[in-house]
Scaffold this motif. Structure first.
Motif, PDB file in Angstrom:
ATOM      1  N   THR A 353      97.327 141.120  42.743  1.00 22.47           N
ATOM      2  CA  THR A 353      96.902 140.292  41.619  1.00 22.47           C
ATOM      3  C   THR A 353      98.081 139.511  41.071  1.00 22.47           C
ATOM      4  O   THR A 353      99.235 139.946  41.163  1.00 22.47           O
ATOM      5  N   TYR A 354      97.773 138.377  40.471  1.00 20.32           N
ATOM      6  CA  TYR A 354      98.806 137.466  39.973  1.00 20.32           C
ATOM      7  C   TYR A 354      98.371 136.918  38.614  1.00 20.32           C
ATOM      8  O   TYR A 354      98.290 135.702  38.404  1.00 20.32           O
ATOM      9  N   MET A 355      98.072 137.840  37.695  1.00 19.36           N
ATOM     10  CA  MET A 355      97.543 137.434  36.397  1.00 19.36           C
ATOM     11  C   MET A 355      98.579 136.712  35.549  1.00 19.36           C
ATOM     12  O   MET A 355      98.291 135.715  34.906  1.00 19.36           O
ATOM     13  N   SER A 356      99.803 137.220  35.542  1.00 19.67           N
ATOM     14  CA  SER A 356     100.826 136.606  34.689  1.00 19.67           C
ATOM     15  C   SER A 356     101.374 135.310  35.274  1.00 19.67           C
ATOM     16  O   SER A 356     101.786 134.420  34.541  1.00 19.67           O
ATOM     17  N   LYS A 357     101.370 135.205  36.606  1.00 17.94           N
ATOM     18  CA  LYS A 357     101.877 134.000  37.261  1.00 17.94           C
ATOM     19  C   LYS A 357     100.976 133.670  38.446  1.00 17.94           C
ATOM     20  O   LYS A 357     101.252 134.040  39.581  1.00 17.94           O
ATOM     21  N   PRO A 358      99.883 132.957  38.193  1.00 15.20           N
ATOM     22  CA  PRO A 358      98.943 132.618  39.275  1.00 15.20           C
ATOM     23  C   PRO A 358      99.601 131.785  40.372  1.00 15.20           C
ATOM     24  O   PRO A 358     100.601 131.096  40.145  1.00 15.20           O
ATOM     25  N   ILE A 359      99.049 131.862  41.575  1.00 18.26           N
ATOM     26  CA  ILE A 359      99.570 131.123  42.729  1.00 18.26           C
ATOM     27  C   ILE A 359      98.982 129.709  42.743  1.00 18.26           C
ATOM     28  O   ILE A 359      97.763 129.533  42.677  1.00 18.26           O
ATOM     29  N   ASN A 360      99.880 128.722  42.871  1.00 16.00           N
ATOM     30  CA  ASN A 360      99.440 127.330  42.811  1.00 16.00           C
ATOM     31  C   ASN A 360     100.026 126.446  43.893  1.00 16.00           C
ATOM     32  O   ASN A 360      99.579 125.311  44.057  1.00 16.00           O
ATOM     33  N   THR A 361     101.032 126.928  44.621  1.00 13.62           N
ATOM     34  CA  THR A 361     101.684 126.078  45.612  1.00 13.62           C
ATOM     35  C   THR A 361     101.511 126.642  47.009  1.00 13.62           C
ATOM     36  O   THR A 361     101.264 127.840  47.202  1.00 13.62           O
ATOM     37  N   GLN A 362     101.683 125.756  48.011  1.00 15.32           N
ATOM     38  CA  GLN A 362     101.546 126.151  49.404  1.00 15.32           C
ATOM     39  C   GLN A 362     102.580 127.194  49.799  1.00 15.32           C
ATOM     40  O   GLN A 362     102.282 128.134  50.540  1.00 15.32           O
ATOM     41  N   ALA A 363     103.788 127.045  49.317  1.00 14.55           N
ATOM     42  CA  ALA A 363     104.846 127.993  49.676  1.00 14.55           C
ATOM     43  C   ALA A 363     104.533 129.392  49.145  1.00 14.55           C
ATOM     44  O   ALA A 363     104.712 130.404  49.842  1.00 14.55           O
ATOM     45  N   GLU A 364     104.076 129.465  47.885  1.00 10.62           N
ATOM     46  CA  GLU A 364     103.701 130.757  47.307  1.00 10.62           C
ATOM     47  C   GLU A 364     102.536 131.378  48.081  1.00 10.62           C
ATOM     48  O   GLU A 364     102.538 132.584  48.355  1.00 10.62           O
ATOM     49  N   LEU A 365     101.573 130.552  48.425  1.00  4.59           N
ATOM     50  CA  LEU A 365     100.408 131.045  49.153  1.00  4.59           C
ATOM     51  C   LEU A 365     100.796 131.623  50.502  1.00  4.59           C
ATOM     52  O   LEU A 365     100.374 132.737  50.868  1.00  4.59           O
ATOM     53  N   LEU A 366     101.601 130.899  51.262  1.00  5.58           N
ATOM     54  CA  LEU A 366     101.999 131.360  52.580  1.00  5.58           C
ATOM     55  C   LEU A 366     102.778 132.662  52.505  1.00  5.58           C
ATOM     56  O   LEU A 366     102.564 133.586  53.295  1.00  5.58           O
ATOM     57  N   ARG A 367     103.674 132.760  51.528  1.00  6.67           N
ATOM     58  CA  ARG A 367     104.458 133.985  51.369  1.00  6.67           C
ATOM     59  C   ARG A 367     103.555 135.181  51.081  1.00  6.67           C
ATOM     60  O   ARG A 367     103.713 136.262  51.681  1.00  6.67           O
ATOM     61  N   GLU A 368     102.582 135.019  50.194  1.00  7.30           N
ATOM     62  CA  GLU A 368     101.714 136.127  49.834  1.00  7.30           C
ATOM     63  C   GLU A 368     100.767 136.500  50.974  1.00  7.30           C
ATOM     64  O   GLU A 368     100.525 137.682  51.233  1.00  7.30           O
ATOM     65  N   LEU A 369     100.238 135.504  51.671  1.00 10.15           N
ATOM     66  CA  LEU A 369      99.342 135.801  52.786  1.00 10.15           C
ATOM     67  C   LEU A 369     100.062 136.557  53.892  1.00 10.15           C
ATOM     68  O   LEU A 369      99.512 137.498  54.479  1.00 10.15           O
ATOM     69  N   CYS A 370     101.291 136.162  54.186  1.00 12.78           N
ATOM     70  CA  CYS A 370     102.062 136.859  55.222  1.00 12.78           C
ATOM     71  C   CYS A 370     102.386 138.290  54.801  1.00 12.78           C
ATOM     72  O   CYS A 370     102.309 139.223  55.603  1.00 12.78           O
ATOM     73  N   SER A 371     102.729 138.472  53.521  1.00 10.16           N
ATOM     74  CA  SER A 371     103.053 139.808  53.023  1.00 10.16           C
ATOM     75  C   SER A 371     101.823 140.724  53.053  1.00 10.16           C
ATOM     76  O   SER A 371     101.894 141.872  53.528  1.00 10.16           O
ATOM     77  N   LEU A 372     100.697 140.217  52.583  1.00  6.12           N
ATOM     78  CA  LEU A 372      99.472 141.013  52.576  1.00  6.12           C
ATOM     79  C   LEU A 372      99.000 141.328  53.996  1.00  6.12           C
ATOM     80  O   LEU A 372      98.549 142.441  54.288  1.00  6.12           O
ATOM     81  N   SER A 373      99.114 140.349  54.891  1.00  6.79           N
ATOM     82  CA  SER A 373      98.676 140.551  56.272  1.00  6.79           C
ATOM     83  C   SER A 373      99.542 141.584  56.980  1.00  6.79           C
ATOM     84  O   SER A 373      99.049 142.394  57.773  1.00  6.79           O
ATOM     85  N   ALA A 374     100.854 141.560  56.717  1.00  2.00           N
ATOM     86  CA  ALA A 374     101.737 142.554  57.321  1.00  2.00           C
ATOM     87  C   ALA A 374     101.377 143.963  56.830  1.00  2.00           C
ATOM     88  O   ALA A 374     101.354 144.922  57.613  1.00  2.00           O
TER      89      ALA A 374
END
Length: 587
Positions: A353-374
């Motif tokens: 979850t990212y309640m305090s700092k929502p994800i809004n950029t492509q770089a943030e999205l890619l980093r989180e998707l890779c981390s969650l997928s791993a």
């Protein structure tokens, strides 16, 4: 006071439904589980105030910290003001908690005969021990109670433990009755007595063998067992002596309705509004503002009945028979079965979850998707692979099950300054597709497979959920694999012939029936400013994908052949079901 309330004409207990007393359920709750995991890794932490942080809050804390006023779900800044010497450990990666939970669950499951051992989250377990209790009930000798022996196996009479059957183990509600001749005439009393000693033995082994203390509740259904366990915490147990309906109702009367399992925020709040004759208001989403009225207050309300509750709680989208279900829960009636244990989970889900700092950029999205997928890939290797296989090389291990479906879910926050900001949307949006079979390869590490999974499958799913380039205001991302297919033998799922050979040679066999377009084609992928590769789609293709919510559809090439969306091969109409099974088998 109890006598007066029992004589009230409209008391619901006068019309209490019947529930069988044949079952015996144990509910285990590991004490401060997240903190205990860190304390087991580093025993020096046991004497210190420890808080497990996730983002800006404390997921939990140990009892040393609680003794100084620190509470779970408290803001870290507030906790540090109350306890300046609070030791903070990072609990955002749940891997070690899942591993510990699986180990403890495996131990409890090994002591179950019927395999009805159900996990609730990571730190709670229900056990239906009715069969093992019935077996030992027949062996109990009333003439030698102090030297009793509890058999843990119906095959090995020496496997078990000695115990003193002249009294129950641990705490009871109400206070432990004296053993009279008429008490021993109650089969339920004997079953509860045996259950209390079994619970005590298992709790002792959890602490002695694994280093985890726990609290246990003993009763005749899941709701009562869970509530009984909350009476004496931590490192203790409570047996609800439900020998009469009056005892059960008195026990239930003491609880706030929000604390009853199955009575969620919305349900308890609507009931409270009705009892207090309060007009409808916003449903809270935190314990601080949840319903505070007790079961007694609800049942003493004039004309209270299951029909009234159905009117109060019913409506479009609500569970059928919700009034009767809540009516039963208020009386301590719960017929829900403890689910039979499985060697593999029904699904594996990783989210953040990212309640305090929502994800809004492509770089943030890619980093989180890779981390969650791993994390997802590592979880699959732990939960879905045979631990008994030889581990001389990673490729020698075997899959116990293959999930067939990949699902991506997201939740967004309302934009600042918008009218809907005051009423946050807690619903999720999801898209699914068949899980690519390359995830089952053991030739590459989980991180490399995760990166490929993101590029080949998860990013396209995300584009179907959010077609904006950025500014999504993501508050949650969940990646899940589900629709498990158990491995039937060591070569694959199920039995019969290996049809994979047919598909490995299908291109050559279908060559004469295939028309090829040899004209130059543009790269079907386009990189955005952040380097993310996204498949280019026409508006028509995007519309087709948006209408396909739960699966990737087959693309029809002509009236007789189709293009597989996973491997790109051309498949004749008659072979479509077999080809889908081929992908489920894995390569």
């Amino acid at each position: 006071m109890m006598t007066a309330s029992l004589s009230t004409p409209h008391r619901a207990r006068d019309h209490k439904p019947y529930e069988s007393q044949d079952r015996i359920i144990l509910h285990f709750d590991y004490d401060c589980f997240y903190a205990s995991v860190f304390e087991n890794e580093n025993p020096s932490l046991k004497s210190l105030p420890v808080g497990v942080k996730q983002k800006s809050i404390l997921a939990t804390c140990n009892y040393v910290a609680r003794g100084k006023g620190v509470k779970k779900l408290m803001l870290i800044s507030e906790a540090q003001k109350l306890c300046p010497d609070l030791v903070l450990v990072n609990g955002e990666d749940l891997t070690k908690f899942r591993d510990a939970s699986k180990k403890l669950w495996g131990f409890l499951r090994s002591h179950s005969w019927n395999k009805r051992v159900e996990r609730l989250g990571l730190d709670e377990v229900f056990m239906d021990v009715s069969d093992i209790i019935s077996y030992n009930e027949q062996l109990l000798n009333p003439n030698s109670l102090a030297e009793s022996f509890f058999q843990l196996s119906d095959q090995d009479p020496e496997k078990g433990f000695t115990f003193d059957a002249t009294s129950l183990f641990g705490c009871t509600y109400p206070s432990q009755p004296s053993i009279q001749e008429e008490t021993w005439g109650s089969p339920l009393y004997v079953r509860l007595l045996l259950s209390s000693h079994l619970a005590g033995y298992l709790r002792h082994k959890l602490e002695e063998d694994f280093g985890y203390t726990s609290t246990c509740g003993v009763s005749t259904n899941k709701t009562l067992a869970k509530l009984a366990g909350t009476k004496n915490k931590p490192k203790n147990q409570t047996t609800l002596m439900s020998l009469t309906g009056e005892v059960v109702q008195r026990f239930m009367d003491e609880h706030q309705i929000r604390k009853i399992p199955g009575m969620g925020f919305r349900t308890s709040h609507l009931v409270e509004n009705h009892v207090l004759s309060r007009t409808s208001e916003a449903i809270p989403h935190d314990d601080e503002h949840s319903a505070k009225i007790t079961t007694r207050e609800v049942l003493e309300h004039p004309s209270m009945s299951s029909a009234v509750l159905e009117k109060v709680l019913g409506g479009p989208g609500t569970e059928h028979g919700i009034g009767l279900k809540v009516w039963n829960l208020l009386h301590g009636i719960d017929n829900a079965a403890v689910k039979e244990a499985s060697d593999v989970p029904s699904q594996i889900s990783i989210e953040d979850t990212y309640m305090s700092k929502p994800i809004n950029t492509q770089a943030e999205l890619l980093r989180e998707l890779c981390s969650l997928s791993a994390s997802l890939m590592r979880r699959m290797h732990v939960d879905l692979m045979d631990e008994d296989s030889t581990t001389e090389s990673p490729e020698s291990r075997k899959w116990l099950a293959h999930p067939k479906t990949l699902r991506l879910s997201t939740r967004t926050r309302s934009k600042l300054g918008t009218e809907s900001q005051s009423r946050e949307n807690f619903s999720r949006s999801s898209r699914s597709q068949p899980l690519p079979t390359f995830v089952f390869s053991l030739k590459e590490g989980p991180e490399m497979i995760a990166e490929r999974l993101v590029n080949d499958a998860i990013l396209p799913l995300f584009r179907r959920l959010h077609n904006e380039r950025q500014g999504w205001n993501l508050a949650l991302i969940n990646i899940c694999v589900t629709n498990m297919v158990l491995t039937g033998n060591e070569d694959g799922i199920g039995g019969g012939r290996d049809i994979s050979v047919m598909f490995r040679t299908q291109d050559a066999k279908l060559k004469e029936f295939t028309v090829y377009d040899n004209s130059p084609q543009a790269n079907p992928y386009v990189a955005d400013a952040s380097g993310l590769e996204c498949m280019k789609q026409s508006p028509q293709e995007q519309s087709k994908q948006d209408s396909d919510i739960e699966s990737v559809g087959w693309e029809e090439e002509d009236g007789y052949t189709h293009v597989c969306p996973l491997c790109g091969n051309t498949i004749p109409q008659f072979a479509l079901p077999a080809h889908e099974r081929f992908h489920a088998l894995g390569e």
